[in-house]
Design a protein around this motif. Structure first.
Motif, PDB file in Angstrom:
ATOM      1  N   GLU A 160       0.835  -1.207   0.000  1.00 37.73           N
ATOM      2  CA  GLU A 160       0.000   0.000   0.000  1.00 37.73           C
ATOM      3  C   GLU A 160       0.867   1.253   0.000  1.00 37.73           C
ATOM      4  O   GLU A 160       1.790   1.396   0.798  1.00 37.73           O
ATOM      5  N   GLY A 161       0.545   2.148  -0.949  1.00 37.69           N
ATOM      6  CA  GLY A 161       1.308   3.376  -1.114  1.00 37.69           C
ATOM      7  C   GLY A 161       2.429   3.259  -2.116  1.00 37.69           C
ATOM      8  O   GLY A 161       3.007   4.270  -2.531  1.00 37.69           O
ATOM      9  N   VAL A 162       2.768   2.043  -2.525  1.00 34.31           N
ATOM     10  CA  VAL A 162       3.835   1.807  -3.489  1.00 34.31           C
ATOM     11  C   VAL A 162       3.276   1.951  -4.909  1.00 34.31           C
ATOM     12  O   VAL A 162       2.141   1.560  -5.184  1.00 34.31           O
ATOM     13  N   ALA A 163       4.063   2.502  -5.832  1.00 33.91           N
ATOM     14  CA  ALA A 163       3.647   2.571  -7.232  1.00 33.91           C
ATOM     15  C   ALA A 163       3.613   1.159  -7.798  1.00 33.91           C
ATOM     16  O   ALA A 163       4.573   0.387  -7.628  1.00 33.91           O
ATOM     17  N   VAL A 164       2.521   0.806  -8.453  1.00 33.50           N
ATOM     18  CA  VAL A 164       2.390  -0.558  -8.965  1.00 33.50           C
ATOM     19  C   VAL A 164       3.500  -0.864  -9.960  1.00 33.50           C
ATOM     20  O   VAL A 164       3.920  -2.028 -10.115  1.00 33.50           O
ATOM     21  N   ALA A 165       4.024   0.166 -10.622  1.00 30.44           N
ATOM     22  CA  ALA A 165       5.107  -0.056 -11.584  1.00 30.44           C
ATOM     23  C   ALA A 165       6.337  -0.646 -10.915  1.00 30.44           C
ATOM     24  O   ALA A 165       7.112  -1.385 -11.553  1.00 30.44           O
ATOM     25  N   ASP A 174      10.642  -4.275 -18.136  1.00 34.60           N
ATOM     26  CA  ASP A 174      10.262  -4.329 -19.552  1.00 34.60           C
ATOM     27  C   ASP A 174       8.749  -4.275 -19.756  1.00 34.60           C
ATOM     28  O   ASP A 174       8.276  -4.021 -20.874  1.00 34.60           O
ATOM     29  N   ASP A 175       7.985  -4.541 -18.705  1.00 31.52           N
ATOM     30  CA  ASP A 175       6.518  -4.564 -18.827  1.00 31.52           C
ATOM     31  C   ASP A 175       5.855  -3.286 -18.317  1.00 31.52           C
ATOM     32  O   ASP A 175       4.631  -3.136 -18.423  1.00 31.52           O
ATOM     33  N   ARG A 176       6.636  -2.374 -17.753  1.00 32.66           N
ATOM     34  CA  ARG A 176       6.038  -1.218 -17.080  1.00 32.66           C
ATOM     35  C   ARG A 176       5.275  -0.299 -18.028  1.00 32.66           C
ATOM     36  O   ARG A 176       4.190   0.184 -17.695  1.00 32.66           O
ATOM     37  N   SER A 177       5.815  -0.022 -19.207  1.00 34.78           N
ATOM     38  CA  SER A 177       5.112   0.855 -20.142  1.00 34.78           C
ATOM     39  C   SER A 177       3.794   0.221 -20.595  1.00 34.78           C
ATOM     40  O   SER A 177       2.770   0.899 -20.730  1.00 34.78           O
ATOM     41  N   LEU A 204      -3.538   0.204 -17.784  1.00 36.30           N
ATOM     42  CA  LEU A 204      -4.309   0.827 -16.701  1.00 36.30           C
ATOM     43  C   LEU A 204      -5.011   2.097 -17.174  1.00 36.30           C
ATOM     44  O   LEU A 204      -6.150   2.372 -16.787  1.00 36.30           O
ATOM     45  N   ALA A 205      -4.346   2.881 -18.026  1.00 38.04           N
ATOM     46  CA  ALA A 205      -4.973   4.099 -18.555  1.00 38.04           C
ATOM     47  C   ALA A 205      -6.192   3.755 -19.396  1.00 38.04           C
ATOM     48  O   ALA A 205      -7.234   4.434 -19.328  1.00 38.04           O
ATOM     49  N   ALA A 206      -6.093   2.686 -20.184  1.00 39.19           N
ATOM     50  CA  ALA A 206      -7.232   2.281 -21.021  1.00 39.19           C
ATOM     51  C   ALA A 206      -8.388   1.790 -20.164  1.00 39.19           C
ATOM     52  O   ALA A 206      -9.558   2.111 -20.423  1.00 39.19           O
ATOM     53  N   VAL A 207      -8.086   1.012 -19.118  1.00 37.64           N
ATOM     54  CA  VAL A 207      -9.140   0.509 -18.241  1.00 37.64           C
ATOM     55  C   VAL A 207      -9.826   1.656 -17.514  1.00 37.64           C
ATOM     56  O   VAL A 207     -11.059   1.684 -17.368  1.00 37.64           O
ATOM     57  N   ALA A 208      -9.041   2.635 -17.057  1.00 39.85           N
ATOM     58  CA  ALA A 208      -9.625   3.788 -16.356  1.00 39.85           C
ATOM     59  C   ALA A 208     -10.581   4.551 -17.251  1.00 39.85           C
ATOM     60  O   ALA A 208     -11.626   5.032 -16.809  1.00 39.85           O
TER      61      ALA A 208
END
Length: 357
Positions: free
Chosen positions: A285-290, A296-299, A305-309
């Motif tokens: 909790e509080g940590v960036a999910v990235a 290599d998968d972060r982008s 996540l942006a598309a789901v939002a």
């Protein structure tokens, strides 16, 4: 002349009148009688015309008054609907201030509520028009200004452009207001705050109809606030109950459930997240999910996540890599649902499971 006997008296020093003089006197009497009747008829006609004009003016004023009342009633009903449709408290407060301006054609408005733990103080909770609430002016004594008068006297108070009340509405005066009126807000019959509206129009006078409508509007606003507080309390209770049920369901689940904020930080992580992933010492909790995802998968994860939002609905399953408790990278299958607009969630819900072969 038809109104009663009238006599014409002629006198002379010499004795007697000649026949032709008597005939002339009778003629003069008839002419005078006709003239008197004409004068009286003209006077009666003027009186009737004046009464008709007066009645016409009264009828016109009555019609205008009825039209004004009808327009205000329609406006009041529309504003009440807008307030009722505002779901959250902030929306209700804003609708009340804007509705007050629309109802009486004001330029500034403010809504104050008694501070629960300090009834000698009110808090400015909303403003309309050009008014602005800052931390410096948010709280004032409950007796201050026009709203304080309405609150302490529990009645509508109006002050108009007569120059005698400048001390009673200082903030509105600073903004150019020359007239204002305030009405108390009641909660279960007890004063709970005040609604104030001001006008910068020179010579502004609030009609009795406007005062009645404004007072009725304030009563409705008080009911709307009471209702919004009740809804908020029920929603908080429901949210607590749902959260408790949710936690009990996921406590022993092998699926990893996380709620991600709009900025990508973890708002909530189920116990299985800690059992499966290698996490910082303080937990997820509080940590960036990235930070939990393979570099290599972060982008890809950020785009996903942006598309789901934006879609706000459940996604198809996707895979990325996350570090396990032993330091190795795990293949993780995830389904995401955008719930940023849900006041009980305000995040993106990730349901993930380890599918490492």
């Amino acid at each position: 002349d038809g109104e009663g006997p009238v006599s014409l008296l002629l006198a002379r020093r010499e004795p007697g009148f000649a026949a032709d003089e008597l005939q002339l006197a009778r003629g003069m009497a008839r002419v005078l009688g006709v003239s008197l009747r004409m004068f009286r008829l003209a006077g009666e006609e003027r009186r009737q015309r004046h009464e008709a004009e007066t009645q016409s003016e009264l009828n016109q004023r009555l019609l205008e008054s009825l039209q004004e009342r009808q327009e205000l009633l329609e406006r009041l009903a529309r504003i009440q609907r807008d307030i009722t449709q505002a779901a959250e408290r902030e929306g209700v407060l804003a609708a009340i201030c804007e509705g007050a301006l629309e109802l009486v054609g004001g330029d500034d408005s403010e809504l104050t509520l008694l501070v629960p733990d300090d009834p000698s103080t009110v808090e400015r909770v909303a403003a309309g028009g050009r008014g602005a609430i800052t931390p410096e002016n948010a709280r004032v004594p409950a007796s201050a200004g026009l709203g304080g008068m309405a609150l302490s006297e529990n009645r509508l108070v109006a002050m108009e452009d007569d120059g005698n009340h400048s001390s009673a509405l200082p903030r509105f005066r600073e903004q150019g207001a020359v007239a204002a009126m305030a009405a108390p807000l009641r909660d279960h019959g007890q004063p709970a705050g005040a609604l104030v509206v001001g006008s910068t129009r020179a010579g502004r006078r609030f009609s009795s109809i406007e005062r009645d409508m404004f007072l009725a509007f304030a009563d409705h606003a008080g009911l709307a606030l009471s209702q919004s507080r009740r809804f908020e309390r029920l929603r908080e209770e429901d949210a607590a109950r749902i959260q408790g049920r949710f936690r009990s369901l996921v406590q022993s689940s092998s699926d990893m459930i996380m709620v991600i904020a709009a900025d990508g930080s973890v708002l909530y992580a189920s116990p299985s997240v800690g059992r499966t992933l290698g996490l910082p010492g303080a937990g997820a909790e509080g940590v960036a999910v990235a930070e939990l995802v393979h570099p290599d998968d972060r982008s890809y994860v950020a785009e996903f996540l942006a598309a789901v939002a934006g879609r706000g609905r459940c996604s198809a399953p996707v895979e990325w890599r996350m570090r396990g408790t032993d330091g190795d990278w795990l293949d993780v299958e995830t389904v995401a649902t955008g719930r940023l607009d849900d006041p009980d969630v305000r995040g993106i819900v990730l349901n993930s499971r380890d599918v490492t072969g």
